[in-house]
Design a protein around this motif. Sequence first.
Motif, short mmCIF file in Angstrom:
data_model
loop_
_atom_site.label_atom_id
_atom_site.label_comp_id
_atom_site.label_asym_id
_atom_site.label_seq_id
_atom_site.Cartn_x
_atom_site.Cartn_y
_atom_site.Cartn_z
N THR A 103 0.84 -1.19 0.00
CA THR A 103 0.00 0.00 0.00
C THR A 103 0.88 1.25 0.00
O THR A 103 2.11 1.17 0.15
N VAL A 104 0.23 2.40 -0.15
CA VAL A 104 0.96 3.66 -0.10
C VAL A 104 1.73 3.78 1.21
O VAL A 104 2.93 4.09 1.23
N ALA A 105 1.07 3.52 2.32
CA ALA A 105 1.72 3.64 3.63
C ALA A 105 2.87 2.64 3.76
O ALA A 105 3.93 2.98 4.34
N GLU A 106 2.70 1.44 3.26
CA GLU A 106 3.76 0.43 3.35
C GLU A 106 4.95 0.79 2.48
O GLU A 106 6.11 0.57 2.85
N ASN A 107 4.68 1.36 1.31
CA ASN A 107 5.78 1.84 0.45
C ASN A 107 6.58 2.93 1.15
O ASN A 107 7.81 2.89 1.18
N VAL A 108 5.86 3.88 1.72
CA VAL A 108 6.53 5.02 2.35
C VAL A 108 7.30 4.59 3.59
O VAL A 108 8.38 5.10 3.87
N GLY A 109 6.80 3.63 4.31
CA GLY A 109 7.44 3.21 5.55
C GLY A 109 8.56 2.20 5.39
O GLY A 109 9.22 1.85 6.37
N TYR A 110 8.81 1.76 4.15
CA TYR A 110 9.78 0.69 3.94
C TYR A 110 11.17 1.07 4.45
O TYR A 110 11.84 0.28 5.12
N GLY A 111 11.62 2.28 4.12
CA GLY A 111 12.95 2.70 4.55
C GLY A 111 13.08 2.75 6.06
O GLY A 111 14.14 2.46 6.62
N LEU A 112 12.01 3.12 6.73
CA LEU A 112 12.02 3.16 8.20
C LEU A 112 12.07 1.75 8.78
O LEU A 112 12.71 1.52 9.82
N GLU A 113 11.40 0.80 8.09
CA GLU A 113 11.48 -0.59 8.53
C GLU A 113 12.91 -1.11 8.42
O GLU A 113 13.43 -1.75 9.35
N VAL A 114 13.55 -0.84 7.28
CA VAL A 114 14.92 -1.29 7.07
C VAL A 114 15.85 -0.69 8.12
O VAL A 114 16.81 -1.33 8.57
N ALA A 115 15.56 0.55 8.52
CA ALA A 115 16.38 1.23 9.53
C ALA A 115 16.14 0.69 10.94
O ALA A 115 16.80 1.12 11.89
N GLY A 116 15.18 -0.22 11.08
CA GLY A 116 14.93 -0.84 12.39
C GLY A 116 14.09 -0.01 13.33
O GLY A 116 14.13 -0.21 14.55
N LYS A 117 13.30 0.92 12.79
CA LYS A 117 12.44 1.75 13.64
C LYS A 117 11.28 0.91 14.21
O LYS A 117 10.85 -0.06 13.60
N LYS A 118 10.83 1.33 15.37
CA LYS A 118 9.69 0.66 16.00
C LYS A 118 8.40 1.01 15.27
O LYS A 118 8.32 2.01 14.56
#
Length: 381
Positions: free
Chosen positions: A114-129
């Motif tokens: 989704t749009v939100a999942e696309n946008v949040g991908y880099g934050l996931e890779v960075a290990g953000k909560k």
Amino acid sequence: MSLPSPAPRFAPPSPQTADRPRLELRNLRKRLGDTAAVNGIDLKVAPGESVVLLGPSGCGKTTTLRMIAGFLQPDGGEIHLDGVVASTAAFALPPEKRQLGMVFQSYAVWPHRTVAENVGYGLEVAGKKKKEIEAGVAEVLDLVQLSALAKRYPAELSGGQQQRVALARALATKPSLLLLDEPLSNLDASLREEMRFELRALQKNIGLTTLYVTHDQDEALVLADRIVVMNKGRIEQVGTPEEVYRTPASRFVGSFIGIANLIEGEVDAVDRGAGKVRIALDGGDRLWSRAPARWLADAAPGSRATVLLRPEDLRLEQPQTPDQERGIEASFLAESFLGNRYELKFRAGTTPLRVQTRRRGTFVDGRARLWVRPGSAWVVA
């Protein structure tokens, strides 16, 4: 719909780093096969500055961007990010360690997210909560006006909306430098024009440092604090949009940016104090032209010169306060209606000329005298 004017989200540079370039290229070089794709360029980009690399296909602008991003390693020279060496011929910091954002020409959004999942991908890779990711995504989607579309998939979006998703994804990680590789080239003409102004407003409002690659001169003029004009792996000129348009450093720059009327002639008189020369045009007329200081230093009567005149600086009406010039005698060839203006084609001797005007011209026996707006003529090397 235009983007809002939010308060700056990226922290301003500290006093210790405010004068340090966000990006610095030192004698950067790269060969692709037998071609010197980037042939020794130097460039500094200041914090908060928007710099556009502009040039034709094959000039080296995308190769330069890919080296900065870490996708290619230079054959020589250095890349510095915030004062730290990121690349040399012997060393390359991995792309994920460079604190850069990247927006590609093809958007490169994942169709299964989704749009939100696309946008949040880099934050996931960075290990953000999870809560940090949700807050970061919400903030940046609001910034690009996509909050209402957070749960949609890319196939349910327009091209402009997909481009905003790509931009939001790049901004979510709060990069120190945003790289954009012809991101608007896949949009239709009207949307592309709208997005230029939105990107510029966003860049200025949040104080983001950007390096933008394009071959579209209109994009460069709208988006740039400074334009870097490249040709055959080298930098031809660096300057503000008005500088590269009004006072190009070479025939190439003058011809590549905007429409250029180039008229040949000989120097007839030199006024170094006023920074100008009088040119006896090959067609028989004379006009005064400004000139670069270095060229003017060696100018002498009899020297050959090429004068650049923009189409909007040629007029059909004689000025109310005429000077000693008689204008340029020309033959009328053709006329085109372009909505907000007419474009007329003439010939002065053997030189073709283009004129842009708000009113149609009337000519006697197909002849006209074209008057040059004072101070607009420029000698190109």
